[in-house]
Design a protein around this motif. Sequence first.
Motif, PDB file in Angstrom:
ATOM      1  N   ASP A 201       0.851  -1.196   0.000  1.00  7.76           N
ATOM      2  CA  ASP A 201       0.000   0.000   0.000  1.00  7.76           C
ATOM      3  C   ASP A 201       0.883   1.241   0.000  1.00  7.76           C
ATOM      4  O   ASP A 201       2.106   1.147  -0.274  1.00  7.76           O
ATOM      5  N   GLY A 202       0.316   2.369   0.314  1.00  8.24           N
ATOM      6  CA  GLY A 202       1.061   3.622   0.279  1.00  8.24           C
ATOM      7  C   GLY A 202       2.174   3.719   1.300  1.00  8.24           C
ATOM      8  O   GLY A 202       3.005   4.633   1.220  1.00  8.24           O
ATOM      9  N   ARG A 203       2.217   2.805   2.242  1.00  8.05           N
ATOM     10  CA  ARG A 203       3.302   2.799   3.235  1.00  8.05           C
ATOM     11  C   ARG A 203       4.484   1.942   2.799  1.00  8.05           C
ATOM     12  O   ARG A 203       5.568   2.062   3.358  1.00  8.05           O
ATOM     13  N   GLY A 204       4.284   1.069   1.822  1.00  6.48           N
ATOM     14  CA  GLY A 204       5.356   0.205   1.346  1.00  6.48           C
ATOM     15  C   GLY A 204       4.949  -1.250   1.357  1.00  6.48           C
ATOM     16  O   GLY A 204       3.781  -1.596   1.100  1.00  6.48           O
ATOM     17  N   LEU A 205       5.887  -2.125   1.687  1.00  7.60           N
ATOM     18  CA  LEU A 205       5.663  -3.571   1.718  1.00  7.60           C
ATOM     19  C   LEU A 205       5.637  -4.038   3.168  1.00  7.60           C
ATOM     20  O   LEU A 205       6.543  -3.729   3.950  1.00  7.60           O
TER      21      LEU A 205
END
Length: 334
Positions: A241-245
Amino acid sequence: MTDSTAVQNVSWVRGLGGALLAPVAAATAAIAVLAAWSGDLPDPVAVHFGPGGAADGFASRAAAQWSPVLGLAFAVLLGGILLALTRRDVRAARTGAAVSAGTGTAVAILPVALLSSQRGLADAADASFGGWWLLPVAAVGVVAAFAGLALIGRPAPAAAASAPPADAARLDLADTETVVWTGSAAMSWWLGAALALLPTALIAWSAATASSGAVLMLLGAAVLGAVLMGLTLAPVYVVVDGRGLETRYVLTGGRRRIPLDEIARADVVHIGLINRYGGIGYRVGPDGVGLLVRPGAALRVTRGDGSKFTVTVDGADEAAAVLNSLAARGRVAK
């Protein structure tokens, strides 16, 4: 293409220090303890015990007193191999140091547990060994593993300055579009059953041939089999998502995350049962760190400093495309 930030490596001195400091201390202390016990121990001493806890293997007292060195030798060999294979990448080195320090320390202090019950005996054949002694040995090994992690230290952030390259798979996303991708993977039931049932069968066979305590050992074998089956078949969950993996897996202590600003590129790779990580599980190897619960397609992430993390997950191609698209936002392609 990745950012020009240098790959974060540890020196040989620091890497081996993390792997060996605890085993050196443990072996030294164990040898000192056994030397102090020398006058109270029989000669020969029992160094192996059968399923019922009865002594069935013997060695000279002098040889047993120096046996803690085997733990140190194991840590030297394993630590050196892992550091060489991983090119001393700091993230892989942390895992290698923990495994080497923990296992080497446990092996070094095991002779103390084996010989403690033989003090004052005239004949080592009368000795017995309770399996519960292995619990404090394992606990000390876990403490040593965490000490190895601490000595290596944590890696610095590895931000990627450029967008994932043009040849990396992407989705056509609008700048304001929000996307969340989730997936999972689990070990094949037959492989998990084999890994769980093998040690269980060995314990059950030992219990059946034991002269005493067979019922308790069979019960322990059943419990062990259930626990191992549950652990080996536990799935790994992946969220992009927008935070990463983010990965979630019970055997690695829960959630692990790679921030989006550290993602230089994401790719799909194929992982075989025999691979560059040395097998299935939470592994380190020439390709960095891997969370591999089964053979097959896997998502590989390259950070801004060039280090890699690989996780097996169904739909790895979709995960890679989403991750590259999200990582490209706000960066200049190079």
